[in-house]
Motif scaffolding. Sequence first.
Motif, PDB file in Angstrom:
ATOM      1  N   PHE A 177       0.882  -1.163  -0.195  1.00 40.99           N
ATOM      2  CA  PHE A 177       0.100   0.361  -0.073  1.00 40.99           C
ATOM      3  C   PHE A 177       0.657   1.241  -0.348  1.00 40.99           C
ATOM      4  O   PHE A 177       0.738   2.186  -0.512  1.00 40.99           O
ATOM      5  CB  PHE A 177      -1.033  -0.031   1.509  1.00 40.99           C
ATOM      6  CG  PHE A 177      -1.519   0.914   1.233  1.00 40.99           C
ATOM      7  CD1 PHE A 177      -2.455   0.985  -0.034  1.00 40.99           C
ATOM      8  CD2 PHE A 177      -1.506   2.278   2.357  1.00 40.99           C
ATOM      9  CE1 PHE A 177      -3.029   2.609   0.146  1.00 40.99           C
ATOM     10  CE2 PHE A 177      -2.336   2.816   2.282  1.00 40.99           C
ATOM     11  CZ  PHE A 177      -3.113   3.279   1.334  1.00 40.99           C
ATOM     12  N   TYR A 178       2.134   1.308   0.404  1.00 44.04           N
ATOM     13  CA  TYR A 178       2.687   1.962   0.962  1.00 44.04           C
ATOM     14  C   TYR A 178       3.280   2.874  -0.378  1.00 44.04           C
ATOM     15  O   TYR A 178       3.273   3.848  -0.907  1.00 44.04           O
ATOM     16  CB  TYR A 178       3.665   2.770   1.699  1.00 44.04           C
ATOM     17  CG  TYR A 178       3.240   2.275   2.746  1.00 44.04           C
ATOM     18  CD1 TYR A 178       2.009   2.700   3.720  1.00 44.04           C
ATOM     19  CD2 TYR A 178       3.885   2.129   4.740  1.00 44.04           C
ATOM     20  CE1 TYR A 178       1.139   3.626   4.694  1.00 44.04           C
ATOM     21  CE2 TYR A 178       3.210   1.873   5.436  1.00 44.04           C
ATOM     22  CZ  TYR A 178       1.835   2.585   5.832  1.00 44.04           C
ATOM     23  OH  TYR A 178       1.532   2.474   7.171  1.00 44.04           O
ATOM     24  N   GLY A 179       3.372   1.562  -1.133  1.00 46.31           N
ATOM     25  CA  GLY A 179       3.794   1.793  -2.706  1.00 46.31           C
ATOM     26  C   GLY A 179       2.933   2.654  -3.498  1.00 46.31           C
ATOM     27  O   GLY A 179       3.251   3.579  -4.132  1.00 46.31           O
ATOM     28  N   MET A 180       1.707   2.240  -3.155  1.00 48.70           N
ATOM     29  CA  MET A 180       0.487   3.425  -3.965  1.00 48.70           C
ATOM     30  C   MET A 180       0.382   4.186  -3.733  1.00 48.70           C
ATOM     31  O   MET A 180       0.388   4.972  -3.962  1.00 48.70           O
ATOM     32  CB  MET A 180      -0.762   1.525  -4.263  1.00 48.70           C
ATOM     33  CG  MET A 180      -0.939   0.975  -4.776  1.00 48.70           C
ATOM     34  SD  MET A 180      -2.507   0.074  -4.162  1.00 48.70           S
ATOM     35  CE  MET A 180      -1.875  -1.385  -4.155  1.00 48.70           C
ATOM     36  N   VAL A 181       0.960   4.630  -2.619  1.00 47.01           N
ATOM     37  CA  VAL A 181       1.001   5.643  -1.556  1.00 47.01           C
ATOM     38  C   VAL A 181       2.236   6.986  -2.104  1.00 47.01           C
ATOM     39  O   VAL A 181       1.754   7.516  -2.999  1.00 47.01           O
ATOM     40  CB  VAL A 181       1.223   5.853  -0.248  1.00 47.01           C
ATOM     41  CG1 VAL A 181       0.578   6.915   0.410  1.00 47.01           C
ATOM     42  CG2 VAL A 181      -0.460   5.367   0.216  1.00 47.01           C
ATOM     43  N   SER A 182       3.302   6.060  -2.664  1.00 46.43           N
ATOM     44  CA  SER A 182       4.563   6.858  -3.137  1.00 46.43           C
ATOM     45  C   SER A 182       4.182   7.156  -4.309  1.00 46.43           C
ATOM     46  O   SER A 182       4.717   8.203  -4.883  1.00 46.43           O
ATOM     47  CB  SER A 182       5.176   5.837  -2.992  1.00 46.43           C
ATOM     48  OG  SER A 182       6.178   6.249  -3.824  1.00 46.43           O
ATOM     49  N   SER A 183       3.895   6.155  -5.069  1.00 42.88           N
ATOM     50  CA  SER A 183       3.517   6.836  -6.524  1.00 42.88           C
ATOM     51  C   SER A 183       2.207   7.570  -6.228  1.00 42.88           C
ATOM     52  O   SER A 183       2.538   8.573  -7.709  1.00 42.88           O
ATOM     53  CB  SER A 183       2.372   5.531  -7.345  1.00 42.88           C
ATOM     54  OG  SER A 183       3.587   4.424  -7.149  1.00 42.88           O
ATOM     55  N   ALA A 184       1.838   7.490  -5.937  1.00 39.98           N
ATOM     56  CA  ALA A 184       0.400   9.104  -5.546  1.00 39.98           C
ATOM     57  C   ALA A 184       1.270  10.042  -5.671  1.00 39.98           C
ATOM     58  O   ALA A 184       0.704  11.012  -5.764  1.00 39.98           O
ATOM     59  CB  ALA A 184      -1.034   8.790  -5.009  1.00 39.98           C
ATOM     60  N   LEU A 185       1.903   9.971  -4.963  1.00 40.63           N
ATOM     61  CA  LEU A 185       3.058  11.680  -4.746  1.00 40.63           C
ATOM     62  C   LEU A 185       3.645  11.952  -5.773  1.00 40.63           C
ATOM     63  O   LEU A 185       3.642  11.696  -6.393  1.00 40.63           O
ATOM     64  CB  LEU A 185       3.564  11.676  -3.285  1.00 40.63           C
ATOM     65  CG  LEU A 185       2.963  10.593  -2.400  1.00 40.63           C
ATOM     66  CD1 LEU A 185       3.843  10.383  -0.731  1.00 40.63           C
ATOM     67  CD2 LEU A 185       1.938  11.996  -1.427  1.00 40.63           C
ATOM     68  N   LYS A 186       3.706  13.301  -5.500  1.00 42.91           N
ATOM     69  CA  LYS A 186       4.391  14.799  -6.626  1.00 42.91           C
ATOM     70  C   LYS A 186       5.837  14.774  -5.651  1.00 42.91           C
ATOM     71  O   LYS A 186       5.831  13.676  -4.939  1.00 42.91           O
ATOM     72  CB  LYS A 186       3.764  15.686  -6.050  1.00 42.91           C
ATOM     73  CG  LYS A 186       2.206  16.227  -6.997  1.00 42.91           C
ATOM     74  CD  LYS A 186       1.828  17.612  -6.757  1.00 42.91           C
ATOM     75  CE  LYS A 186       0.896  17.775  -6.693  1.00 42.91           C
ATOM     76  NZ  LYS A 186       0.554  19.699  -6.474  1.00 42.91           N
ATOM     77  N   GLU A 187       6.808  14.747  -6.615  1.00 43.99           N
ATOM     78  CA  GLU A 187       7.892  14.810  -6.263  1.00 43.99           C
ATOM     79  C   GLU A 187       8.242  15.582  -5.346  1.00 43.99           C
ATOM     80  O   GLU A 187       7.134  16.774  -4.868  1.00 43.99           O
ATOM     81  CB  GLU A 187       9.092  15.733  -7.437  1.00 43.99           C
ATOM     82  CG  GLU A 187       9.684  15.075  -8.620  1.00 43.99           C
ATOM     83  CD  GLU A 187       9.994  13.283  -8.075  1.00 43.99           C
ATOM     84  OE1 GLU A 187      10.652  14.395  -7.465  1.00 43.99           O
ATOM     85  OE2 GLU A 187       9.607  12.450  -8.257  1.00 43.99           O
ATOM     86  N   GLY A 188       9.019  15.202  -4.279  1.00 48.38           N
ATOM     87  CA  GLY A 188       8.858  15.436  -3.214  1.00 48.38           C
ATOM     88  C   GLY A 188       7.654  15.877  -2.174  1.00 48.38           C
ATOM     89  O   GLY A 188       7.684  17.136  -0.730  1.00 48.38           O
ATOM     90  N   GLY A 238       7.025   8.886   5.887  1.00 53.45           N
ATOM     91  CA  GLY A 238       7.916   8.534   5.114  1.00 53.45           C
ATOM     92  C   GLY A 238       7.245   9.412   3.840  1.00 53.45           C
ATOM     93  O   GLY A 238       5.929   9.990   3.850  1.00 53.45           O
ATOM     94  N   SER A 239       8.509  10.123   2.969  1.00 53.15           N
ATOM     95  CA  SER A 239       8.956  10.700   2.869  1.00 53.15           C
ATOM     96  C   SER A 239       9.548  11.156   1.245  1.00 53.15           C
ATOM     97  O   SER A 239      10.953  10.381   1.584  1.00 53.15           O
ATOM     98  CB  SER A 239       9.549  12.460   3.429  1.00 53.15           C
ATOM     99  OG  SER A 239       9.649  13.365   2.927  1.00 53.15           O
ATOM    100  N   LYS A 240       9.336  11.518   0.605  1.00 54.47           N
ATOM    101  CA  LYS A 240      10.575  11.873  -0.719  1.00 54.47           C
ATOM    102  C   LYS A 240      11.874  13.418  -0.646  1.00 54.47           C
ATOM    103  O   LYS A 240      12.035  13.241  -1.105  1.00 54.47           O
ATOM    104  CB  LYS A 240       9.962  12.101  -2.010  1.00 54.47           C
ATOM    105  CG  LYS A 240       8.808  11.156  -2.450  1.00 54.47           C
ATOM    106  CD  LYS A 240       8.387  11.508  -4.119  1.00 54.47           C
ATOM    107  CE  LYS A 240       7.167   9.809  -3.768  1.00 54.47           C
ATOM    108  NZ  LYS A 240       6.685  10.489  -5.813  1.00 54.47           N
ATOM    109  N   GLU A 241      11.156  13.913   0.341  1.00 49.79           N
ATOM    110  CA  GLU A 241      12.192  14.996   1.257  1.00 49.79           C
ATOM    111  C   GLU A 241      11.550  15.779   2.016  1.00 49.79           C
ATOM    112  O   GLU A 241      13.054  15.320   2.711  1.00 49.79           O
ATOM    113  CB  GLU A 241      12.228  15.944  -0.234  1.00 49.79           C
ATOM    114  CG  GLU A 241      13.545  16.770  -0.288  1.00 49.79           C
ATOM    115  CD  GLU A 241      13.222  18.393  -1.369  1.00 49.79           C
ATOM    116  OE1 GLU A 241      13.116  17.175  -2.682  1.00 49.79           O
ATOM    117  OE2 GLU A 241      13.846  19.123  -1.559  1.00 49.79           O
TER     118      GLU A 241
END
Length: 302
Positions: A177-188, A238-241
């Motif tokens: 599920f967190y993989g799906m959330v990561s895809s739904a997020l924009k850069e950063g 969990g964050s991209k930046e």
Amino acid sequence: MSLSWKWFIEYQTRGSAHMHGIRRTLHSESTEFQRIDVVESEEYGRMLVLDGKVQSTLRDEHIYHESLVHPAMVSHPRPRDVLILGGGEGGTLREVLRHPVVERAVMVDIDRRVVEVSREFMPELSGGAFEDPRVELVFEDGRSYVQGRRGEFDIVIADLTDPLEGGPGALLYTRDFYGMVSSALKEGGMMVTQATSTYYSDYCFATIYRTASSVFGVSGGYHVWVPSYDSTWGFVFGSKEPDPSRLVGRFEETARRIGLEGLRYLDERTYQALFALPKELVSKLQGWSLVATDEKPAFMPV
Ligand code: SAM
């Protein structure tokens, strides 16, 4: 001492419970997803209870909702598009909308009745948030809403019921599920989730923490004391930046700059305290390797 109320007992574990004196029950029903009760408690005022678990009370809900929402929202430089998963009573939405930068706030709850019942019996919780033109309210499983979305949101906030076996939120705490959330997020972009008790279910908190860190480059956990939960309550990001822990020492100054007003719980000291996890919990997190997957989710015991 004569007591004119009944007792509602909420179990934290099989061997520990919090007793609430209840003056009256305002509403009870069972939906296709869960049992909903709204009760008038002696100590906390009106309380929303789902499947026997206290979700929000009028007296202390702001502690939980401010702590869930603002670390992510304040540390992101421009959180315009926000997705809330769950959050039925509207307190999370209310806190998100405090941020003037927000242009679109989508709230997806699986159970329309939680929203309707909360609006009727505890309108203070949403405080008019559902009438805000920036809001899109969707009644759907949060997981199916997120699946297949690409780069749409700056922040995803998971305000879901605990991962109880057979409960509607169980599969929204897994690596898949967190993989799906990561895809739904924009850069950063970043996500934050409520992550159960850091005391009574520290292994569950640790598993959510490790699961988020298996997907996101930046991750971490924090907690706050919620009196009606009778426990410190955990949150995992969990964050991209952006990293909310790096805002320690600059929270008030940043909140002022972005026009965030009206907070009742968070200030410089309480923000700093969120990240002060006890030594024994930190070493548990460091040594923890269990990651929750769709095949092997992690559950709370009661
Ligand atoms: N503050 C709460 C707590 O941790 O005690 C959680 C808040 S809120 C009331 C939880 C919401 O999550 C409920 O309204 C429930 O209907 C919703 N929910 C549970 N599973 C869901 C799912 N799979 N998709 C969307 N919403 C879900």
